[in-house]
Design a protein around this motif. Structure first.
Motif, PDB file in Angstrom:
ATOM      1  N   UNK A 141     -42.004 -11.254  31.285  1.00  0.00           N
ATOM      2  CA  UNK A 141     -42.585  -9.916  31.441  1.00  0.00           C
ATOM      3  C   UNK A 141     -41.627  -8.994  32.175  1.00  0.00           C
ATOM      4  N   UNK A 142     -41.840  -7.713  31.935  1.00  0.00           N
ATOM      5  CA  UNK A 142     -41.127  -6.683  32.688  1.00  0.00           C
ATOM      6  C   UNK A 142     -42.217  -5.831  33.327  1.00  0.00           C
ATOM      7  N   UNK A 143     -42.175  -5.713  34.634  1.00  0.00           N
ATOM      8  CA  UNK A 143     -43.263  -5.016  35.328  1.00  0.00           C
ATOM      9  C   UNK A 143     -42.729  -3.948  36.286  1.00  0.00           C
ATOM     10  N   UNK A 187     -31.389  -1.751  32.222  1.00  0.00           N
ATOM     11  CA  UNK A 187     -31.244  -0.397  31.685  1.00  0.00           C
ATOM     12  C   UNK A 187     -32.327   0.536  32.234  1.00  0.00           C
ATOM     13  N   UNK A 188     -33.545   0.042  32.358  1.00  0.00           N
ATOM     14  CA  UNK A 188     -34.599   0.905  32.923  1.00  0.00           C
ATOM     15  C   UNK A 188     -34.235   1.324  34.343  1.00  0.00           C
ATOM     16  N   UNK A 189     -33.648   0.386  35.070  1.00  0.00           N
ATOM     17  CA  UNK A 189     -33.292   0.670  36.464  1.00  0.00           C
ATOM     18  C   UNK A 189     -32.096   1.634  36.535  1.00  0.00           C
ATOM     19  N   UNK A 190     -31.025   1.246  35.816  1.00  0.00           N
ATOM     20  CA  UNK A 190     -29.769   2.021  35.919  1.00  0.00           C
ATOM     21  C   UNK A 190     -29.861   3.382  35.247  1.00  0.00           C
ATOM     22  N   UNK A 191     -30.435   3.428  34.038  1.00  0.00           N
ATOM     23  CA  UNK A 191     -30.390   4.677  33.259  1.00  0.00           C
ATOM     24  C   UNK A 191     -31.581   5.586  33.517  1.00  0.00           C
ATOM     25  N   UNK A 192     -32.735   4.990  33.812  1.00  0.00           N
ATOM     26  CA  UNK A 192     -33.929   5.829  33.958  1.00  0.00           C
ATOM     27  C   UNK A 192     -34.450   5.861  35.391  1.00  0.00           C
ATOM     28  N   UNK A 193     -33.840   5.079  36.271  1.00  0.00           N
ATOM     29  CA  UNK A 193     -34.258   5.090  37.681  1.00  0.00           C
ATOM     30  C   UNK A 193     -35.648   4.506  37.907  1.00  0.00           C
ATOM     31  N   UNK A 194     -36.101   3.668  36.973  1.00  0.00           N
ATOM     32  CA  UNK A 194     -37.429   3.058  37.120  1.00  0.00           C
ATOM     33  C   UNK A 194     -37.274   1.761  37.900  1.00  0.00           C
ATOM     34  N   UNK A 195     -38.138   1.567  38.877  1.00  0.00           N
ATOM     35  CA  UNK A 195     -38.030   0.349  39.667  1.00  0.00           C
ATOM     36  C   UNK A 195     -38.809  -0.772  38.956  1.00  0.00           C
ATOM     37  N   UNK A 196     -38.116  -1.430  38.030  1.00  0.00           N
ATOM     38  CA  UNK A 196     -38.747  -2.485  37.221  1.00  0.00           C
ATOM     39  C   UNK A 196     -38.136  -3.825  37.583  1.00  0.00           C
TER      40      UNK A 196
END
Ligand code: BTN
Length: 257
Positions: free
Chosen positions: A109-111, A93-102
């Motif tokens: 862990x999530x980094x 979700x961080x990647x798809x919805x917020x464009x964060x490269x996590x």
């Protein structure tokens, strides 16, 4: 609160708190009192947040601190892989919805490039061999600055620092819970390979150096050679041997480069 929730069970029964000790503790109590499978408790702040291996998990105001109650019947692979399913739902979700490269830094862990952004803690209540229920705790550093966490021994990040402005917590929570239910359904439908494929795609790539400390003080140094299952990786040592590492036996794992 979660008008964007697109689930059948997860989050359908929901308790939203301003502050609590630990959402895992609140959820355990609610489970004992009969709350249904998929029950979720979310807090804005925790006073005694817990991390893996009984470590303290600092949980200031503005974070996403939540726990999902999982009740049987649930498959063995799903139960043992809950941590990774939780981590995967957050990363996707961080990647798809917020464009964060996590990415998922296995096992829990999530980094991002800046540091650790989120962590997952799954706990189970058992009676003999029987699992009575499991608690999937998800913690995301969201709308606060990492300075709020004080001096830590590893780099950390927050969504506020990744994005430059606060996120809508309710929207993000709804999306993560929806993704989590989707992954749980995939597992229950025996589509484990598809979930494993997503985990490989979303995790630290093969070839990265790792230092693993296992129960009994055994240490393994090498590079990630592959993700066998949700809960088992292979590490290739410099002498050419391959160690199979189970998440449950990891005391700590460092990714030095
Ligand atoms: C870790 O990285 O060590 C796991 C951190 C898990 C933190 C979450 S926040 C919600 C839930 N309640 C807790 O006390 N811990 C988990």
């Amino acid at each position: 609160m979660l008008s964007k929730l697109r689930t059948a069970q997860v989050g359908r029964s929901l308790l939203v708190l301003e502050v609590c000790s630990s959402t895992n503790d609140v959820a355990a109590k609610k489970a004992e009192d009969g709350s249904p499978n998929g029950f979720v408790v979310v807090a804005n702040e925790q006073t005694s947040g817990r991390g893996r291996n009984s470590r303290r998990w600092l949980s200031p105001k503005g974070g996403i601190w939540m726990t999902v109650l999982i009740r049987p019947p649930v498959g063995r692979e799903t139960l043992s892989g809950l941590t990774q399913l939780g981590a995967l739902s957050i990363v996707r979700i961080l990647t798809q919805d917020l464009g964060i490269s996590a990415s998922v830094r296995w096992p829990n862990d999530i980094v991002t490039r800046r540091g650790k952004l989120a962590g997952v803690l799954a706990e189970a209540r058992t009676a003999g061999d029987e699992v009575l229920f499991a608690l999937l705790g998800l913690g995301i550093n969201a709308n606060f600055h990492s300075a709020k966490l004080g001096e830590l021994n590893c780099p950390v990040s927050t969504l506020l620092e990744e994005l430059g402005s606060p996120i809508n917590r309710a929207t993000l929570i709804a999306s993560i819970l929806t993704e989590l239910e989707h992954l749980l359904n995939q597992m229950q439908a025996q589509r484990t390979d598809q979930v494993l494929h997503l985990l490989r795609e979303s995790s630290t790539p093969v070839g990265r150096r790792v230092l693993v400390e296992l129960e009994g003080r055994q240490r393994i140094e090498g590079t990630i050679n592959g993700y066998d299952t949700l809960t088992r990786i292979r590490v290739l040592s410099s002498d050419g041997t391959i160690a199979k590492i189970e998440a449950g036996s990891v005391i700590s794992i460092a990714y030095p480069d």
